[in-house]
Design a protein around this motif. Structure first.
Motif, PDB file in Angstrom:
ATOM      1  N   GLU A 170      12.492  14.584 -11.435  1.00 46.00           N
ATOM      2  CA  GLU A 170      11.868  13.254 -11.193  1.00 46.00           C
ATOM      3  C   GLU A 170      12.391  13.003  -9.767  1.00 46.00           C
ATOM      4  N   PRO A 171      11.752  11.953  -9.037  1.00 48.90           N
ATOM      5  CA  PRO A 171      12.191  11.980  -7.586  1.00 48.90           C
ATOM      6  C   PRO A 171      13.686  10.995  -7.647  1.00 48.90           C
ATOM      7  N   ALA A 172      14.599  11.541  -6.649  1.00 47.26           N
ATOM      8  CA  ALA A 172      15.871  10.740  -6.679  1.00 47.26           C
ATOM      9  C   ALA A 172      15.515   9.244  -6.081  1.00 47.26           C
ATOM     10  N   ALA A 173      14.439   9.224  -5.385  1.00 45.99           N
ATOM     11  CA  ALA A 173      14.006   8.103  -4.717  1.00 45.99           C
ATOM     12  C   ALA A 173      12.902   7.858  -3.943  1.00 45.99           C
ATOM     13  N   LEU A 174      12.224   6.613  -4.117  1.00 48.24           N
ATOM     14  CA  LEU A 174      11.031   6.401  -3.484  1.00 48.24           C
ATOM     15  C   LEU A 174      11.382   5.331  -2.652  1.00 48.24           C
ATOM     16  N   GLY A 175      10.823   5.389  -1.197  1.00 55.48           N
ATOM     17  CA  GLY A 175      11.340   4.284  -0.406  1.00 55.48           C
ATOM     18  C   GLY A 175      10.364   4.109   0.861  1.00 55.48           C
ATOM     19  N   VAL A 176      10.147   2.696   1.182  1.00 50.21           N
ATOM     20  CA  VAL A 176       9.215   2.156   1.867  1.00 50.21           C
ATOM     21  C   VAL A 176      10.092   1.975   3.234  1.00 50.21           C
ATOM     22  N   ILE A 177       9.646   2.422   4.372  1.00 48.48           N
ATOM     23  CA  ILE A 177      10.592   2.128   5.496  1.00 48.48           C
ATOM     24  C   ILE A 177       9.842   1.363   6.664  1.00 48.48           C
ATOM     25  N   PRO A 178       9.911  -0.070   6.680  1.00 47.94           N
ATOM     26  CA  PRO A 178       9.284  -0.565   7.613  1.00 47.94           C
ATOM     27  C   PRO A 178       9.721  -0.509   9.014  1.00 47.94           C
ATOM     28  N   VAL A 179       9.017  -0.348   9.912  1.00 44.78           N
ATOM     29  CA  VAL A 179       9.450  -0.321  11.281  1.00 44.78           C
ATOM     30  C   VAL A 179       8.700  -1.413  12.147  1.00 44.78           C
ATOM     31  N   GLY A 180       9.512  -2.586  12.527  1.00 40.47           N
ATOM     32  CA  GLY A 180       9.176  -3.646  13.074  1.00 40.47           C
ATOM     33  C   GLY A 180       9.505  -3.405  14.702  1.00 40.47           C
ATOM     34  N   GLU A 232       0.675  -1.199  -0.153  1.00 35.58           N
ATOM     35  CA  GLU A 232      -0.091  -0.196  -0.148  1.00 35.58           C
ATOM     36  C   GLU A 232       1.019   1.289  -0.148  1.00 35.58           C
ATOM     37  N   ALA A 233       1.808   1.126   0.771  1.00 41.00           N
ATOM     38  CA  ALA A 233       2.744   2.308   0.629  1.00 41.00           C
ATOM     39  C   ALA A 233       3.437   2.612  -0.472  1.00 41.00           C
ATOM     40  N   ALA A 234       3.999   1.766  -1.107  1.00 41.59           N
ATOM     41  CA  ALA A 234       4.655   1.698  -2.376  1.00 41.59           C
ATOM     42  C   ALA A 234       3.747   2.338  -3.626  1.00 41.59           C
ATOM     43  N   ARG A 235       2.041   1.822  -3.363  1.00 40.51           N
ATOM     44  CA  ARG A 235       1.422   2.522  -4.321  1.00 40.51           C
ATOM     45  C   ARG A 235       1.309   3.736  -4.109  1.00 40.51           C
ATOM     46  N   ASN A 236       1.296   4.219  -2.771  1.00 43.69           N
ATOM     47  CA  ASN A 236       1.129   5.579  -2.246  1.00 43.69           C
ATOM     48  C   ASN A 236       2.422   6.570  -3.116  1.00 43.69           C
ATOM     49  N   LEU A 237       3.550   5.946  -2.938  1.00 43.35           N
ATOM     50  CA  LEU A 237       4.419   6.721  -3.637  1.00 43.35           C
ATOM     51  C   LEU A 237       4.619   6.754  -4.986  1.00 43.35           C
ATOM     52  N   ARG A 238       4.028   5.875  -5.829  1.00 41.29           N
ATOM     53  CA  ARG A 238       4.042   5.840  -7.184  1.00 41.29           C
ATOM     54  C   ARG A 238       2.781   6.745  -7.414  1.00 41.29           C
ATOM     55  N   ARG A 239       1.796   6.743  -6.850  1.00 41.92           N
ATOM     56  CA  ARG A 239       0.899   7.802  -7.113  1.00 41.92           C
ATOM     57  C   ARG A 239       1.238   9.271  -6.999  1.00 41.92           C
ATOM     58  N   LEU A 240       2.203   9.412  -6.086  1.00 41.69           N
ATOM     59  CA  LEU A 240       2.807  10.626  -5.800  1.00 41.69           C
ATOM     60  C   LEU A 240       3.777  11.109  -7.027  1.00 41.69           C
ATOM     61  N   ALA A 241       4.444  10.384  -7.393  1.00 38.82           N
ATOM     62  CA  ALA A 241       5.461  10.519  -8.301  1.00 38.82           C
ATOM     63  C   ALA A 241       4.650  10.559  -9.908  1.00 38.82           C
ATOM     64  N   ALA A 242       3.500  10.099  -9.963  1.00 40.51           N
ATOM     65  CA  ALA A 242       2.923  10.230 -10.970  1.00 40.51           C
ATOM     66  C   ALA A 242       2.455  11.544 -11.245  1.00 40.51           C
ATOM     67  N   ARG A 243       2.144  12.230  -9.995  1.00 38.04           N
ATOM     68  CA  ARG A 243       1.360  13.287  -9.874  1.00 38.04           C
ATOM     69  C   ARG A 243       2.132  14.754 -10.151  1.00 38.04           C
ATOM     70  N   VAL A 244       3.426  14.487  -9.628  1.00 40.75           N
ATOM     71  CA  VAL A 244       4.523  15.496  -9.697  1.00 40.75           C
ATOM     72  C   VAL A 244       4.809  16.040 -11.174  1.00 40.75           C
ATOM     73  N   ASP A 245       4.950  16.992 -11.272  1.00 41.79           N
ATOM     74  CA  ASP A 245       5.196  17.551 -12.700  1.00 41.79           C
ATOM     75  C   ASP A 245       6.758  17.725 -12.709  1.00 41.79           C
ATOM     76  N   PRO A 246       7.341  16.648 -13.584  1.00 41.20           N
ATOM     77  CA  PRO A 246       8.842  16.576 -13.629  1.00 41.20           C
ATOM     78  C   PRO A 246       9.380  18.126 -14.092  1.00 41.20           C
ATOM     79  N   GLU A 247       8.710  18.612 -15.104  1.00 40.91           N
ATOM     80  CA  GLU A 247       9.274  19.800 -15.620  1.00 40.91           C
ATOM     81  C   GLU A 247       9.470  20.862 -14.381  1.00 40.91           C
ATOM     82  N   ARG A 248       8.682  20.938 -13.466  1.00 40.68           N
ATOM     83  CA  ARG A 248       8.733  21.888 -12.350  1.00 40.68           C
ATOM     84  C   ARG A 248       9.614  21.384 -11.286  1.00 40.68           C
ATOM     85  N   MET A 249       9.348  19.969 -10.808  1.00 44.92           N
ATOM     86  CA  MET A 249       9.855  19.440  -9.690  1.00 44.92           C
ATOM     87  C   MET A 249      11.042  18.541  -9.829  1.00 44.92           C
TER      88      MET A 249
END
Length: 84
Positions: A70-80, A51-68
Motif C-alpha cells: 500500500e502507498p505510505a502516502a499520497l500527496g498533492v503539493i500546490p505551488v503558488g 484533479e490531482a487527488a483523483r489521479n493519486l487515488r486512481r494510481l493507488a487503486a491500480r497498484v497490486d498491494p501484494e506486489r507493491m
C-alpha cells in the motif's frame, strides 16, 4: 521536484515519474530501498488540487498491494506564486 529529490536522497530513496499508455500520469513516485513508496502530484496553484487527488487515488487503486504494498502516502503539493 528538486527539493523532493533532495529529501528522498537524504532518506535513501529514489524519485520516479509515472505514466501509463491510458493517460494516467503522476508527477513523482518516491520509493525507499525497503520497498515503501509514496506518490505526489505537483500543481501550479490550488485550482487543480482535486484533479490531482483523483489521479493519486486512481494510481493507488491500480497498484497490486501484494506486489507493491500500500502507498505510505499520497500527496498533492500546490505551488503558488508570491501573491499580490
Amino acid at each position: 521536484m528538486r527539493d523532493l529529490r533532495v529529501y528522498a536522497q537524504a532518506a535513501d530513496a529514489e524519485v520516479f515519474h509515472y505514466r501509463e499508455k491510458g493517460g494516467l500520469e503522476v508527477d513523482a513516485i518516491v520509493q525507499a530501498n525497503d520497498g515503501r513508496w509514496a506518490a505526489f502530484e505537483v500543481k501550479l496553484g490550488e485550482g487543480r488540487v482535486d484533479e490531482a487527488a483523483r489521479n493519486l487515488r486512481r494510481l493507488a487503486a491500480r497498484v497490486d498491494p501484494e506486489r507493491m504494498g500500500e502507498p505510505a502516502a499520497l500527496g498533492v503539493i500546490p505551488v503558488g506564486g508570491l501573491g499580490p
